[in-house]
Write an enzyme that holds these catalytic residues in place. Structure first.
Site, PDB file in Angstrom:
ATOM      1  N   SER A 115       0.812  -1.207   0.000  1.00  0.00           N
ATOM      2  CA  SER A 115       0.000   0.000   0.000  1.00  0.00           C
ATOM      3  C   SER A 115       0.850   1.263   0.000  1.00  0.00           C
ATOM      4  O   SER A 115       1.948   1.297   0.581  1.00  0.00           O
ATOM      5  CB  SER A 115      -0.905   0.004   1.242  1.00  0.00           C
ATOM      6  OG  SER A 115      -1.592   1.242   1.375  1.00  0.00           O
ATOM      7  N   TYR A 137      -2.199   5.354  -4.340  1.00  0.00           N
ATOM      8  CA  TYR A 137      -3.284   6.322  -4.178  1.00  0.00           C
ATOM      9  C   TYR A 137      -2.862   7.618  -4.856  1.00  0.00           C
ATOM     10  O   TYR A 137      -1.681   7.999  -4.814  1.00  0.00           O
ATOM     11  CB  TYR A 137      -3.573   6.590  -2.702  1.00  0.00           C
ATOM     12  CG  TYR A 137      -4.355   5.515  -1.991  1.00  0.00           C
ATOM     13  CD1 TYR A 137      -5.644   5.195  -2.402  1.00  0.00           C
ATOM     14  CD2 TYR A 137      -3.807   4.846  -0.904  1.00  0.00           C
ATOM     15  CE1 TYR A 137      -6.375   4.220  -1.736  1.00  0.00           C
ATOM     16  CE2 TYR A 137      -4.529   3.867  -0.238  1.00  0.00           C
ATOM     17  CZ  TYR A 137      -5.821   3.565  -0.659  1.00  0.00           C
ATOM     18  OH  TYR A 137      -6.531   2.590  -0.012  1.00  0.00           O
ATOM     19  N   THR A 163      -5.486   2.547  -7.170  1.00  0.00           N
ATOM     20  CA  THR A 163      -6.801   2.459  -6.533  1.00  0.00           C
ATOM     21  C   THR A 163      -7.615   3.688  -6.900  1.00  0.00           C
ATOM     22  O   THR A 163      -7.180   4.825  -6.676  1.00  0.00           O
ATOM     23  CB  THR A 163      -6.658   2.345  -5.005  1.00  0.00           C
ATOM     24  OG1 THR A 163      -5.981   1.126  -4.698  1.00  0.00           O
ATOM     25  CG2 THR A 163      -8.021   2.335  -4.328  1.00  0.00           C
ATOM     26  N   LYS A 239      -7.661  -0.669  -9.700  1.00  0.00           N
ATOM     27  CA  LYS A 239      -8.361  -1.341  -8.611  1.00  0.00           C
ATOM     28  C   LYS A 239      -9.543  -0.505  -8.130  1.00  0.00           C
ATOM     29  O   LYS A 239      -9.412   0.697  -7.901  1.00  0.00           O
ATOM     30  CB  LYS A 239      -7.411  -1.584  -7.437  1.00  0.00           C
ATOM     31  CG  LYS A 239      -8.022  -2.363  -6.280  1.00  0.00           C
ATOM     32  CD  LYS A 239      -6.999  -2.622  -5.201  1.00  0.00           C
ATOM     33  CE  LYS A 239      -7.551  -3.517  -4.102  1.00  0.00           C
ATOM     34  NZ  LYS A 239      -8.622  -2.867  -3.314  1.00  0.00           N
ATOM     35  N   HIS A 263     -13.577  -2.385  -2.197  1.00  0.00           N
ATOM     36  CA  HIS A 263     -12.708  -1.996  -1.079  1.00  0.00           C
ATOM     37  C   HIS A 263     -13.108  -2.721   0.208  1.00  0.00           C
ATOM     38  O   HIS A 263     -12.995  -2.178   1.309  1.00  0.00           O
ATOM     39  CB  HIS A 263     -12.758  -0.480  -0.862  1.00  0.00           C
ATOM     40  CG  HIS A 263     -11.434   0.129  -0.503  1.00  0.00           C
ATOM     41  ND1 HIS A 263     -10.618   0.734  -1.417  1.00  0.00           N
ATOM     42  CD2 HIS A 263     -10.782   0.235   0.688  1.00  0.00           C
ATOM     43  CE1 HIS A 263      -9.536   1.189  -0.817  1.00  0.00           C
ATOM     44  NE2 HIS A 263      -9.606   0.893   0.463  1.00  0.00           N
TER      45      HIS A 263
END
Length: 380
Positions: A115, A137, A163, A239, A263
């Site tokens: 992440s 992100y 994402t 995603k 999510h």
């Protein structure tokens, strides 16, 4: 921190057993941050209910003395069609955090997705030998986005996972009730090292959500995705896709694949479940000739049979989320390895019982929807 192996109790037999062990280890606010979903948690429950309704028609008189679970994704070979989903701040659950998860993924021979909100430096994770993909992100500052892309490339990541379902963080009531904030030793080490917004607790406020709001951009568009794909040599997966038209547009924009995901029920409460959205996404891509676009899926996966079901519905691989962190909280690296081993063993067993000697046979299984017994959907 104790481990499940210090206790003479019977060994865990399912991921639900690891959930029980993790809950016993973690402070209530950390457990709820891991376990909770958005608002009334309808989508989180729907993910499980939809998977529980799937009925597969097994084939018989097939030679399943050997079931080959190996697969190829993005030009690499893996032992099973599963991957570790990107999950933030893993040092919340165990001091070894992401390092333990990466090592367990390396042992399992599956991809490990890191992440943007990792609490361990990216380079420490790629050095474990895990086949690492980097989840991105979209930050407010495009130069910071580009910096993360270059860092992922230089660290040896094999793919970028962008994402796209977090323009803002979902309203997670459990976090608001706890006024959830990160402890001092847990930080988003890839982001501004001087920001302490995620650590400042305020009554009725999630400090983590406030940090996200000040850091992430809510104005990302398809043009931004096209720019990103043009900036990197790495394959890009998108995603958070649930609509078939969005999946097709991602493919047309140059994405190597999409991940059908809500999510884990932590964003829009009331969004369609992954198992319900997946077949239409896969069919739409096929109908428009986008067969080179990988389709992966996540959200609600708790059993090896869930992996079998999602593959039969059109996925090429399945991401595992919360169960990995249950294993991490219960017993660190060994707990993660045991959870991944359990899921892969369950998957192979389910393949055998379904009469599938390989993944091609899984993709040909007949899938229908069965009524969901009232008792199902309530377990972790």
């Amino acid at each position: 921190m104790s481990t499940l192996y210090d206790d003479p109790a019977p060994a865990p037999l399912s991921t639900a057993d690891y959930a029980d062990l993790a809950r016993a280890e973690l402070p209530p606010d950390v457990w709820d941050w891991l376990d909770g979903g958005a608002e009334r948690e309808r989508t989180m429950a729907a993910n499980r209910a939809a998977l529980d309704r799937i009925a597969l028609t097994p084939r018989v008189l097939a030679d399943v003395s050997t079931c080959d679970t190996s697969t190829h994704l993005l030009g690499r070979s893996f032992r099973s069609p599963v991957a570790v989903a990107p999950m933030a701040y893993q040092r919340l659950f165990h001091p070894a955090g992401e390092t333990a998860v990466a090592r367990a993924a390396a042992v399992a021979g599956i991809p490990h997705i890191v992440s943007t909100l990792t609490s361990t430096p990216l380079e420490d994770l790629t050095s474990t030998g895990a086949d690492t993909w980097f989840q991105l992100y979209w930050l407010r500052d495009r130069s910071s986005v580009l910096r993360l892309i270059r860092r992922a490339e230089e660290a040896g990541c094999g793919a970028l996972v962008v994402t796209v379902d977090v323009p803002v963080m979902g309203r997670r009531l459990r976090d608001l009730e706890h006024a959830f904030a990160l402890p001092p030793h847990v930080r988003a080490v890839l982001l501004d090292a001087h920001s302490d917004r995620a650590h400042r607790g305020t009554a009725g406020v999630s400090a983590v959500a406030e940090h996200t709001a000040e850091t992430f951009s809510s104005s990302v568009t398809w043009d931004d995705l096209a720019w990103l794909i043009g900036q990197t040599r790495l394959p890009v997966l998108v995603k958070g896709v649930l609509h078939p038209d969005d999946a097709l547009r991602a493919a047309e924009t140059g994405a190597a694949g999409v991940i059908v995901s809500n999510h884990g029920g932590r964003q829009l409460d009331g969004a369609v479940s992954t198992a319900e959205a997946l077949p239409a996404v896969a069919a739409h891509l096929t109908a428009h000739g986008a067969t080179d676009c990988l389709v992966l899926a996540d959200s609600g996966v708790r059993h090896g049979s869930d992996v079998l079901s999602l593959l039969a519905l059109g996925a090429s691989a399945v991401l595992i989320g919360r169960p990995v962190l249950w294993g991490l909280a219960a017993a660190g690296e060994q707990g993660c390895a045991d959870v991944l081993g359990l899921l892969c063993t369950e998957f192979r067993h389910a393949m055998t019982l379904a009469g599938c000697p390989d993944l091609d046979a899984v993709s040909r299984l007949r899938v229908s929807t069965a009524p969901c017994p009232p008792s199902l959907g309530a377990h972790p």
